[in-house]
Design a protein around this motif. Structure first.
Motif, short mmCIF file in Angstrom:
data_model
loop_
_atom_site.label_atom_id
_atom_site.label_comp_id
_atom_site.label_asym_id
_atom_site.label_seq_id
_atom_site.Cartn_x
_atom_site.Cartn_y
_atom_site.Cartn_z
N LEU A 196 0.57 -1.52 0.10
CA LEU A 196 -0.12 0.48 0.05
C LEU A 196 0.67 1.07 -0.28
CD1 LEU A 196 -3.03 -1.25 2.86
CD2 LEU A 196 -3.26 -0.88 -0.16
N LYS A 197 2.19 1.02 0.43
CA LYS A 197 2.71 2.48 0.71
C LYS A 197 3.74 2.66 -0.83
CE LYS A 197 4.10 1.37 4.74
NZ LYS A 197 4.89 0.64 5.81
N THR A 198 3.81 1.27 -1.48
CA THR A 198 4.51 1.53 -2.66
C THR A 198 3.61 1.85 -3.67
OG1 THR A 198 5.44 -0.29 -2.52
CG2 THR A 198 5.55 0.28 -4.56
N ILE A 199 1.89 1.62 -3.49
CA ILE A 199 0.60 2.43 -4.53
C ILE A 199 1.00 3.58 -4.36
CG2 ILE A 199 -1.37 2.74 -4.97
CD1 ILE A 199 -1.42 -0.51 -4.22
N THR A 200 1.27 4.13 -2.34
CA THR A 200 0.71 5.50 -2.33
C THR A 200 2.12 6.59 -2.47
OG1 THR A 200 -0.19 4.63 -0.07
CG2 THR A 200 -0.12 6.73 -0.41
N GLU A 201 3.08 5.93 -2.26
CA GLU A 201 4.11 7.00 -1.83
C GLU A 201 5.14 8.10 -3.36
OE1 GLU A 201 6.10 5.82 2.79
OE2 GLU A 201 7.26 4.83 0.81
N GLY A 202 4.96 9.26 -3.44
CA GLY A 202 5.56 9.24 -4.60
C GLY A 202 4.83 9.20 -5.17
N ARG A 203 3.61 9.02 -4.95
CA ARG A 203 2.37 9.03 -6.61
C ARG A 203 1.09 9.17 -6.78
NH1 ARG A 203 1.51 2.73 -7.53
NH2 ARG A 203 1.59 3.54 -10.00
N TYR A 204 0.75 8.55 -4.92
CA TYR A 204 -0.87 10.11 -4.83
C TYR A 204 -1.00 10.34 -3.46
CZ TYR A 204 -2.66 6.31 -8.23
OH TYR A 204 -3.53 5.36 -9.09
N ASP A 205 0.61 10.91 -3.46
CA ASP A 205 0.37 12.17 -1.97
C ASP A 205 0.76 13.10 -2.64
OD1 ASP A 205 3.65 11.10 -2.99
OD2 ASP A 205 3.76 10.04 -1.11
N GLN A 208 -0.63 14.89 -5.36
CA GLN A 208 -1.53 14.90 -6.30
C GLN A 208 -1.26 16.65 -7.12
OE1 GLN A 208 -3.07 12.87 -8.48
NE2 GLN A 208 -2.13 11.06 -6.40
N GLN A 231 1.20 17.73 -7.70
CA GLN A 231 2.07 17.37 -8.44
C GLN A 231 2.42 16.29 -9.98
OE1 GLN A 231 6.14 17.38 -6.13
NE2 GLN A 231 5.27 17.83 -4.65
N ILE A 232 1.22 15.53 -9.83
CA ILE A 232 1.72 14.22 -10.74
C ILE A 232 1.36 15.03 -11.90
CG2 ILE A 232 -0.12 12.59 -11.53
CD1 ILE A 232 0.20 12.00 -8.17
N SER A 233 2.04 15.18 -12.95
CA SER A 233 1.21 16.12 -14.57
C SER A 233 3.27 15.58 -15.09
CB SER A 233 1.29 17.66 -13.77
OG SER A 233 1.56 18.15 -14.89
#
Lengths: 370, 370
Positions: free
Chosen positions: A348-357, A359, A361-363
């Motif tokens: 769960l941390k791998t899914i989240t960290e740097g990816r969904y935390d 938002q 910035q995710i562009s």
């Protein structure tokens, strides 16, 4: 925990007097009422027939109905009557070393090495339960589904429950079947700590008073339930009287509402609403352990109904109860596939960290081209 | 990024000389080879028939096969030959303002407000592509699935691919169908940045040299792919040449292996293995943009196969590729149900925080009874 005498009116909200019902005792020791800082209001107390009752139940909001007469036929269910009429069937009786009776799933105990049972479960005849109560050495809580071993008087009382009243809500709210009626006979001071159920519940109070503290489903993140595969699934890990804010920082922001329910009251506890329920000290029943006087107990009956079917179209943004259902399904899926809770945490941390935390910035804009 | 001249032997591992194949040019400018500190070893280079080839491919481990002759019939596929024989069909040609050509899913672009396309995609005849190359104003990468618009000579070459070679691995490893052959014609210096595919791939090099940097699936957490619903799904968010360690701290620990592939080499890129592929500068072809000399390009063909069926029994602990599959499914489910990536992030954090992040503490023992 502050344990301050409070204005009884605080619990008798909406300017409706707590009614005197059917000659039942309606006295409780106000000093036994918890006064947590997270208590932010009272659950509405309404008379049966008030249109707001239908409105609240339809909207999955808790409400106390003061005169539904749902369990009017059980008005005599005190310890003496129950001892005479419960029959010779075995009853589940929990024993706890503290006032708290946290539920745990016996089937999962062996899967959690190091798990220590919060309570011990015994099976005994009702008369043995009364004997143990009278010995006064153990803190006990009888929690027994009403079944066909009860004696004829109780069968008669049960049949005379005002079934048409709850069946009307079952239809109105499209709930599924009634799954069970759980009889709760608890010693005063007993606490069922914060948890939620996956069913709709009419909590009918018969004898004594209970302080019912309810948290909406959107408080999930503040209440940190045990992992779904843990024996204490659906229970908060937080000790309300001594919260560990390091492990559970969001508990500092938790908000709850409360009601004190007495004989004749029915509290609607909607599915996924957290509830912490404490049996208050009586001021008229005995409040000491002694062989001379009958011990003070509270008596309640739960009416549990299966949830309504999930609507074809889930609206977005998702409601809190849908989010809880989704999160639980993810946990269940991961438990089935991955197993090890530590590994689940890592994934769960791998899914989240740097990816969904982060938002915002995710562009692709933030992908530095070089 | 250090860009230091390196010992060519570093890329010609296992003490096997990089073979001279069929009169192909086999020279590349060693100074164009990247030397990242995360490069920890070389991908084995083995001759066809070496039993280790079967062993590695069966174990989903990358390997360069030096003399499979898989695309021997395409040995003449240089720019001139392709211009004459590709036919009049339209080809996808990407244009980038940098050397990087990050893939993005056009269908998802509108779902990500503020998304800026990393490349622009054009459709043009091969002759127009060559003209644009010769103008030398744009950085271009042709990426076109081979289809029935190719001319008769290329059809003949295609039919003469050594299909029995790859079909043997398809059977041996129980892969699904061949899905496509993608022709890649890239300018030297072009980079396909780090990403993984959800198919098995034989990457056959025909003209020029490519530095192929591969990361195993267990490096997922160090490579921070975009969310699955993002147009750049399966691509690392990390700029390898200028990594943001604040956002992507685990990239500091990432480990990769590499190979330089030249004409005749086939690199097996297992499903879920990350790869960053850079066209090296040629030392014999032209390495300047000019109207006088033909531009230097690399030519490769991908052979993509559907994955093998998931085994009936998944072993625990889960392998990295299974974990990636599970994590992607969770993300897809949350995307479908919840939608908003910010809300997905919040839910994942709610599942984790205080619940799966201190496993050693999740035990009833730590529930402070009071």
């Amino acid at each position: 925990m502050e344990n301050i005498n409070i204005d009884k009116q605080r619990h008798v909200s909406n300017e409706i007097e707590m009614p005197l019902q059917n000659g039942f005792s309606n006295d409780f020791d106000e000093s036994s009422v918890k006064k947590y800082s997270f208590l932010k209001g009272s659950i509405p107390r309404l008379r049966d027939g008030d249109p707001d009752v239908d409105r609240l139940i339809s909207a999955n909001k808790p409400v106390v109905i003061t005169d539904s007469k749902l369990v009017q036929s059980a008005k005599d269910w005190n310890l003496e009557y129950l001892e005479k009429n419960m029959g010779n069937g075995k009853n589940f009786v929990f024993q706890s070393d503290t006032r708290k009776f946290m539920y745990h799933d016996e089937k999962r105990v062996t899967q959690w090495p190091g798990f220590r049972r919060p309570t011990r479960r015994y099976e005994m005849k009702f008369s043995n339960f009364v004997e143990m109560l009278q010995m006064g050495r153990e803190r006990l809580y009888l929690q027994q589904t009403l079944n066909d071993t009860v004696g004829p008087n109780m069968v008669r009382d049960f049949v005379k429950f005002r079934w048409e009243w709850c069946t009307r809500y079952q239809r109105l709210c499209r709930w599924g079947d009634l799954t069970s009626n759980l009889l709760l006979v608890g010693m005063e001071g007993n606490i069922t700590p914060g948890h939620f159920d996956e069913q709709e519940n009419f909590f009918a109070q018969i004898l004594g008073y209970k302080q019912c503290i309810l948290f909406p489903p959107d408080q999930f993140e503040c209440l940190y339930p045990f992992p779904v595969s843990h024996p204490c699934d659906r229970q908060s890990q937080v000790d309300f009287d001594n919260p560990d804010f390091t492990r559970f920082p969001k508990f500092q922001h938790v908000k709850a509402i409360e009601a004190i329910v007495g004989p004749g009251d029915v509290l609607y506890i909607p599915m996924y609403w957290w509830h912490n329920i404490e049996s208050l000290r009586s001021s008229t029943q005995s409040n000491t352990f002694s062989h001379e006087v009958p011990p003070s107990v509270t008596v309640s009956v739960n009416f549990w109904y299966k949830a309504a079917a999930i609507p074809d179209r889930i609206e977005r943004p998702l409601k809190a109860n849908h989010k809880v259902a989704v999160m639980r399904n993810i946990e269940k899926m991961l438990t089935e596939v991955v197993g090890d809770p530590e590994e689940i945490g890592n994934m769960l941390k791998t899914i989240t960290e740097g990816r969904y935390d982060h938002q915002q910035q995710i562009s692709y804009d933030t992908y530095h081209q070089s």
